[in-house]
Design an enzyme around this catalytic site. Sequence first.
Site, PDB file in Angstrom:
ATOM      1  N   SER A 129       0.823  -1.206   0.000  1.00  0.00           N
ATOM      2  CA  SER A 129       0.000   0.000   0.000  1.00  0.00           C
ATOM      3  C   SER A 129       0.852   1.248   0.000  1.00  0.00           C
ATOM      4  CB  SER A 129      -0.906   0.030   1.237  1.00  0.00           C
ATOM      5  OG  SER A 129      -1.640   1.240   1.232  1.00  0.00           O
ATOM      6  N   LYS A 183      -4.596  -6.757   3.489  1.00  0.00           N
ATOM      7  CA  LYS A 183      -4.582  -5.633   2.541  1.00  0.00           C
ATOM      8  C   LYS A 183      -6.006  -5.305   2.080  1.00  0.00           C
ATOM      9  CE  LYS A 183      -3.078  -2.421  -0.216  1.00  0.00           C
ATOM     10  NZ  LYS A 183      -3.879  -2.222  -1.351  1.00  0.00           N
ATOM     11  N   HIS A 186      -7.599  -3.387   4.780  1.00  0.00           N
ATOM     12  CA  HIS A 186      -7.012  -2.031   4.715  1.00  0.00           C
ATOM     13  C   HIS A 186      -7.784  -1.199   3.698  1.00  0.00           C
ATOM     14  CE1 HIS A 186      -4.497   0.818   2.466  1.00  0.00           C
ATOM     15  NE2 HIS A 186      -3.814   1.039   3.584  1.00  0.00           N
ATOM     16  N   ASN A 187      -8.031  -1.788   2.534  1.00  0.00           N
ATOM     17  CA  ASN A 187      -8.728  -1.044   1.487  1.00  0.00           C
ATOM     18  C   ASN A 187     -10.184  -0.757   1.854  1.00  0.00           C
ATOM     19  OD1 ASN A 187      -6.316  -1.356   0.159  1.00  0.00           O
ATOM     20  ND2 ASN A 187      -7.250  -1.830  -1.806  1.00  0.00           N
ATOM     21  N   GLU A 190     -10.022   2.156   3.862  1.00  0.00           N
ATOM     22  CA  GLU A 190      -9.715   3.260   2.925  1.00  0.00           C
ATOM     23  C   GLU A 190     -11.006   3.763   2.247  1.00  0.00           C
ATOM     24  OE1 GLU A 190      -6.377   2.375   0.133  1.00  0.00           O
ATOM     25  OE2 GLU A 190      -7.830   2.751  -1.454  1.00  0.00           O
TER      26      GLU A 190
HETATM   27  C1  6PG Z   1      -3.176   1.293  -1.693  1.00  0.00           C
HETATM   28  C2  6PG Z   1      -4.474   1.322  -2.452  1.00  0.00           C
HETATM   29  C3  6PG Z   1      -4.395   0.675  -3.775  1.00  0.00           C
HETATM   30  C4  6PG Z   1      -5.740   0.539  -4.465  1.00  0.00           C
HETATM   31  C5  6PG Z   1      -6.339   1.801  -4.890  1.00  0.00           C
HETATM   32  C6  6PG Z   1      -7.573   1.668  -5.765  1.00  0.00           C
HETATM   33  O1  6PG Z   1      -3.238   0.843  -0.569  1.00  0.00           O
HETATM   34  O2  6PG Z   1      -2.156   1.745  -2.208  1.00  0.00           O
HETATM   35  O3  6PG Z   1      -5.444   0.681  -1.706  1.00  0.00           O
HETATM   36  O4  6PG Z   1      -3.852  -0.604  -3.597  1.00  0.00           O
HETATM   37  O5  6PG Z   1      -5.576  -0.241  -5.576  1.00  0.00           O
HETATM   38  O6  6PG Z   1      -6.604   2.615  -3.835  1.00  0.00           O
HETATM   39  O7  6PG Z   1      -8.624   1.026  -5.177  1.00  0.00           O
HETATM   40  P1  6PG Z   1     -10.087   1.221  -5.809  1.00  0.00           P
HETATM   41  O8  6PG Z   1      -9.905   1.461  -7.267  1.00  0.00           O
HETATM   42  O9  6PG Z   1     -10.823  -0.035  -5.545  1.00  0.00           O
HETATM   43  O10 6PG Z   1     -10.648   2.426  -5.129  1.00  0.00           O
END
Ligand code: 6PG
Length: 471
Positions: A129, A183, A186-187, A190
């Site tokens: 990430s 991960k 984590h997303n 996010e």
């Molecule tokens: C990271 C992000 C990354 C992710 C994008 C897009 O931790 O660097 O999570 O890995 O691919 O943020 O995610 P979406 O296109 O699903 O919003």
Amino acid sequence: MSKAHLGLIGLGVMGENLVLNAERNGFSIVVYNRTYSKTEDFLNGRGAGKKIEGAKTLGEFVDKLEKPRRILMMIKAGTAIDKVIEQISSFLEEGDLLIDGGNSEFRDTERRVSELESKNFGYLGMGVSGGSKGALEGPSMMPGGTRDSYKAIENIVTKMAAQVEDGPCVKYIGPGGSGHFVKTVHNGIEYGIEQILAEAYDLMKRVAGINCEEIADVMRIWNNTEELSSYLVEITEVCLRTKDTYDKSDLVEKIVDKAGQKGTGLWTVVSALELGASVPTIYASLNGRVMSSMKDQRILAESILQGPSITYSDMGSKDKGMPLLKDAVILACFASYAQGMDLLSIASKEYNYQLDLPSIAQIWKGGCIIRAKLLKRIQNAYENNSNISNLLTDPWFAEQVNARLPGLARIVSLAAANGVPVPCLSSTLDYINSYRTSRLPQNLVQAMRDCFGSHTYQRVDMDGSFHTDWL
Ligand code: 6PG
């Protein structure tokens, strides 16, 4: 020519930046890309004059690596990974290690780990990430697979990772697909925080009636608080201040209001549903993206379905960072982390991942997209009580929730009165109110289930299973 320490397949921007990061940290690299012209461009461009070599074929690529080989794949998640594994396998020898640094679905990784391990190859699914900048300067990394596989790359990844006060932002996560599972969660967090900040922007714009520069000022104030200081708040300020090069107006207002997704947010929610974990704030953010993509329908519905007209309302002084709205945003962000951590803890038991939650909070403190000052508090909470039922019941978090809940309730009712959707904020309010209610109305649901389907119920005053002839 001495053999290289690390091989990388896939020269997208993440791949290129990870190569430059590893090289800067003293490692020699061989790179391979499906189209050789891309490799050549990189070697003659950003990779020029560095300990980086290219290979035209997979055979040549494997041959240029020291044994046991360490190969990082930065390619699109899905069948492309299986294809590369199949193509490269015939060149590999026992003990060689493949690492998938993309956003793969954790069950795919689970399968690949066991397939590759059964052939005596190593396989790690490693969440990375931090976006392209993080890949170059120091990402947060979440490697899962066998401990021996991790040992083989530990010296490389600990140097490449972001560094915080208590060490590098990479640690062995656990077996199988656990690295990619972490991960994925984590997303999910996010997604939650991105949506929460978008809701706050919408409320400030439409209900408080302030402009992008003023909203950016509020973000700056928030970013100076312990509760909200974070990478996502920081870049929100930047996005809000950025002007369109064509006419110098606010660029964000020129962007179509449809948010895409690549899968990880969906997988977080699907896993939570499967495991019986409650993640309503994260789910609301996912659904927010789904609703946003229905642009044509929304345009039509706007002329059919009516809501209240907006009356400008007070959310606290702008110069003080709109305290009521700040309370709401803080609690929704807390809820995103709390729900993500809860999901990790449930999955850890169910999948036998033996996740170390304080370590996960630690490696999220730097490099990654959800890095935030708050992660120190989260790390402390799980260090102080590894069996904590929910982050929000930790003494520091509980005090915050108790102080800020009226602010969240006020903002949600204000949004409702003005017809402004705040899915993450309102889900958070319901989440907290449900969680702090010892008797919920599901007794009536149980009665109905027993009434039409003899599903039986338990009583508060007697042990056993009961059925009533209701009709
Ligand atoms: C990271 C992000 C990354 C992710 C994008 C897009 O931790 O660097 O999570 O890995 O691919 O943020 O995610 P979406 O296109 O699903 O919003």
